[in-house]
Design a protein around this motif. Structure first.
Motif, mmCIF file in Angstrom:
data_model
loop_
_atom_site.group_PDB
_atom_site.id
_atom_site.type_symbol
_atom_site.label_atom_id
_atom_site.label_comp_id
_atom_site.label_asym_id
_atom_site.label_seq_id
_atom_site.Cartn_x
_atom_site.Cartn_y
_atom_site.Cartn_z
ATOM 1 N N ALA A 297 0.851 -1.193 0.000
ATOM 2 C CA ALA A 297 0.000 0.000 0.000
ATOM 3 C C ALA A 297 0.884 1.239 0.000
ATOM 4 O O ALA A 297 2.075 1.175 0.302
ATOM 5 C CB ALA A 297 -0.924 -0.013 1.214
ATOM 6 N N ILE A 298 0.301 2.368 -0.324
ATOM 7 C CA ILE A 298 1.058 3.606 -0.434
ATOM 8 C C ILE A 298 1.685 4.005 0.896
ATOM 9 O O ILE A 298 2.707 4.694 0.941
ATOM 10 C CB ILE A 298 0.147 4.741 -0.964
ATOM 11 N N ASP A 299 1.099 3.580 2.015
ATOM 12 C CA ASP A 299 1.627 3.937 3.325
ATOM 13 C C ASP A 299 2.521 2.854 3.913
ATOM 14 O O ASP A 299 2.821 2.877 5.107
ATOM 15 C CB ASP A 299 0.477 4.252 4.293
ATOM 16 N N GLU A 300 2.963 1.888 3.090
ATOM 17 C CA GLU A 300 3.815 0.811 3.562
ATOM 18 C C GLU A 300 5.202 0.908 2.918
ATOM 19 O O GLU A 300 5.428 1.700 1.994
ATOM 20 C CB GLU A 300 3.190 -0.548 3.250
ATOM 21 N N LYS B 73 6.413 6.592 -3.711
ATOM 22 C CA LYS B 73 6.001 7.985 -3.757
ATOM 23 C C LYS B 73 4.587 8.164 -4.292
ATOM 24 O O LYS B 73 3.980 9.221 -4.082
ATOM 25 C CB LYS B 73 6.973 8.793 -4.625
ATOM 26 N N ARG B 74 4.070 7.166 -4.995
ATOM 27 C CA ARG B 74 2.731 7.302 -5.569
ATOM 28 C C ARG B 74 2.122 5.917 -5.771
ATOM 29 O O ARG B 74 2.813 4.906 -5.665
ATOM 30 C CB ARG B 74 2.794 8.042 -6.908
ATOM 31 N N GLU B 75 0.846 5.913 -6.053
ATOM 32 C CA GLU B 75 0.153 4.661 -6.298
ATOM 33 C C GLU B 75 0.321 4.232 -7.759
ATOM 34 O O GLU B 75 0.696 5.028 -8.625
ATOM 35 C CB GLU B 75 -1.335 4.821 -5.967
ATOM 36 N N GLY B 76 0.049 2.960 -8.035
ATOM 37 C CA GLY B 76 0.127 2.457 -9.395
ATOM 38 C C GLY B 76 1.198 1.387 -9.545
ATOM 39 O O GLY B 76 1.669 0.791 -8.560
ATOM 40 N N THR C 281 3.578 -3.269 -7.321
ATOM 41 C CA THR C 281 2.217 -2.745 -7.402
ATOM 42 C C THR C 281 1.895 -2.008 -6.102
ATOM 43 O O THR C 281 1.951 -2.600 -5.021
ATOM 44 C CB THR C 281 1.192 -3.875 -7.630
ATOM 45 N N VAL C 282 1.552 -0.734 -6.224
ATOM 46 C CA VAL C 282 1.264 0.103 -5.052
ATOM 47 C C VAL C 282 -0.214 0.467 -5.077
ATOM 48 O O VAL C 282 -0.699 1.101 -6.023
ATOM 49 C CB VAL C 282 2.130 1.376 -5.059
ATOM 50 N N SER C 283 -0.922 0.072 -4.053
ATOM 51 C CA SER C 283 -2.360 0.352 -3.954
ATOM 52 C C SER C 283 -2.593 1.510 -2.997
ATOM 53 O O SER C 283 -1.673 1.986 -2.317
ATOM 54 C CB SER C 283 -3.115 -0.895 -3.469
ATOM 55 N N GLU C 284 -3.852 1.980 -2.915
ATOM 56 C CA GLU C 284 -4.177 3.075 -2.005
ATOM 57 C C GLU C 284 -4.075 2.613 -0.560
ATOM 58 O O GLU C 284 -4.054 1.414 -0.273
ATOM 59 C CB GLU C 284 -5.587 3.587 -2.288
#
Length: 554
Positions: free
Chosen positions: A36-39, A96-99, A119-122
């Motif tokens: 996730a974006i915060d991990e 730094k960002r999602e996607g 893969t970065v999720s919200e």
């Protein structure tokens, strides 16, 4: 034979090592490919080869990731008779960002590692269930606001584990003025679990209408207790916490608003005070009028100047307006203090016009008007003036010729007195500087026992409005804070310290003590200057490191 055997074994191991070195390679691996974006994720990069020194260009990673930590180790080991040596880098990365992102291919000594897709999720849903050990929360006090209206943004860090070395960038929003107004630490229970909470409150003033975006905030912290006997603190873990971005609608000034100045505030008041009782007002004697505008939810810089007094028979000498912002949990309260010395040139009845300010009540959502009523007062004749009529000039005016002669004599005497007092003041200022600024009949105040005591005495002197007492308390405080200033006057201390509050206090004291006619002290202005001086003296010692937050459960 035994020596020969040992020699053969050594040669064998050297051959194995050289063979292993020949198979050089650069490999990259991650502990997980979906986050996730915060991990965060851990990247392990290993180089095994005969060339030594150098390292890959890690700046390539910073296109999509923040590098939170980086460690390097050199290892040599033998496993089942096979020797190998390698250099290993362990990096903690935060997206730094999602996607869909990529850990890029890295290069070292002609070797290239493979790119790794990530893969970065919200960010996950709010962790109210208590399963997260630390998280951030952002709260806005309003759903929509008007342009230049105050918006309170509260950022809370929750944690159930020990956090230290917490750092963050300050809140920045393009097109808005931002000030940090409050900081608190307390405890809150969520789902029956006690959380330590660190809360920051920002006051945001948007400068234009439209959509205002509160960006996501990122906190970086270290979890776990630091071991003073461990070089690498392997029992700690570096965390990056990220809040959710917020968006709020900023409305333009209402078309129905008819005020001259746009003042969106929770409350606004005007207060008038005088340096002495206006009933004792006499011709030629100055009296000081002090008007204070105070608004909740507005900065002092947003408050407008007041109209100048233009009444026939009154001469006015306005002072520089004093502005002050008081910050607290409810935001900013700004105040503007305007001080005007008034001298009447003739006796009679006078009326000062009312002062009216229109403002927008942000609580009620409508326009309001605050007014300081007109003020009437009587000016009596100059003390000892000959031929003053008992009925007063407001009833039967004097003949034109006598009035003109009396006015000419008054202004001639006033001019002579002003020139004489100015020359006397220049001579005294020269003598004051020559004798270290200490009057001959001045007895130095006894040395104070503590800094706190001298601060309290200075604050009490400011409240009293006594110029002599204030000068003694100010000198005593200066001598205690800066022993090198002992024996020097306030003017020399002001030149040396270059504090604007001290310079202004010096000017007010000189006007009250050494200038004729003396100008009485403005108590409110003096109290504000003294508080600012004490605050300016204390802030350098109490100011924490930029971006550094206190430890929680540390």
């Amino acid at each position: 034979m035994r020596r020969v055997s040992h020699l053969l074994q050594a040669v064998f191991f050297l051959l194995l090592a050289s063979t292993a070195a020949a198979d050089s390679e650069l490999t990259a691996t991650v502990d997980r490919n979906e986050i996730a974006i915060d991990e965060t994720l851990n990247l392990r990069l290993r180089y095994s080869g005969k060339e030594s020194g150098g390292q890959p260009d890690f700046e390539l990673l910073e296109q999509d990731f923040d590098i939170l930590s980086r460690q390097q180790s050199n290892q040599y080991r033998v496993i089942n008779g096979r020797a190998e040596s390698f250099v290993e880098w362990m990096l903690t990365l935060a997206p730094k960002r999602e996607g869909r992102l990529f850990v890029p291919s890295l290069h070292l000594h002609g070797k290239v590692s493979d790119a790794i897709p990530i893969t970065v999720s919200e960010a996950g849903s709010r962790p109210d269930g208590g399963d997260s050990k630390a998280f951030l929360e952002v709260e806005l006090d309003k759903d929509r606001i008007y342009v230049q209206e105050q918006l309170l943004v509260k950022v809370r860090l929750y944690t159930v584990i020990g956090l230290h070395d917490i750092s963050t960038d300050p809140l920045q929003i393009p097109g808005a003025h931002i000030e940090k107004v409050d900081e608190q630490r307390y405890e809150r229970r969520i789902g029956g679990v006690a959380h330590a909470v660190y809360e920051l409150t920002y006051a945001v003033f948007p400068e234009s209408s439209g959509k205002l975006r509160i960006p996501a905030l990122t906190y970086v912290a270290v979890a776990g207790r630091r071991d003073p006997f461990s070089l690498f603190n392997r029992n700690t873990q570096r965390l990056r916490l990220r809040s959710e971005a917020k968006e709020i609608e900023v409305l333009p000034k209402p078309d129905s608003y008819s005020g001259e100045h746009w003042l969106p505030a929770a409350s606004l008041g005007i207060v008038q005070s005088w340096s002495q009782d206006p009933d004792t007002f006499k011709v030629g004697e100055p009296i000081t009028r002090i008007i204070t505008i105070r608004a909740e939810g507005l900065r002092a810089a947003q408050l407008p100047p007041l109209p100048r007094i233009n009444v026939e028979g009154l001469k006015t000498y306005p002072d520089q307006p004093q502005q002050d912002d008081q910050a607290g949990a409810s935001g900013i309260s700004g105040s503007r203090i305007e001080t005007t010395a008034i001298v009447a040139t003739r006796a009679g009845e006078y009326q000062l016009p009312p002062i009216t300010l229109s403002w927008w009540d942000t609580k009620a959502g409508r326009q309001r008007v605050t007014q300081l009523p007109a003020f009437r007062f009587t000016v009596s004749g100059a003390p000892g003036a000959a031929g003053t009529s008992a009925s007063g000039p407001s009833t039967l005016p004097a003949p034109a010729t006598g009035s003109q002669l009396s006015g000419d004599a008054f202004w001639r005497n006033l001019a002579i007195a002003a020139v004489a007092s100015h020359l006397l003041w220049i001579f005294y200022f020269w003598w004051f500087r020559r004798h270290l600024g200490v009057p001959r009949n001045y007895n130095p105040a006894p040395q104070r026992k503590s800094t706190t005591e001298s601060r309290e005495i200075l604050l009490q002197a400011a409240e009293s409005g006594d110029a002599t007492r204030l000068r003694e308390a100010l000198q005593s405080w200066l001598y205690e804070r800066c022993p090198k200033l002992k024996g020097k006057g306030i003017d020399e201390a002001s030149e040396q310290l270059q504090l604007k509050e001290l310079t202004k206090l010096q000017q007010l004291l000189n006007a009250a003590l050494y200038v004729k006619p003396a100008r009485p002290l403005n108590r409110q202005q003096v109290q504000i200057l003294v508080k600012k001086l004490l605050r300016a003296e204390a802030e350098p010692q109490a100011q924490p490191k930029q971006g550094s937050l206190p430890e929680l459960f540390g």
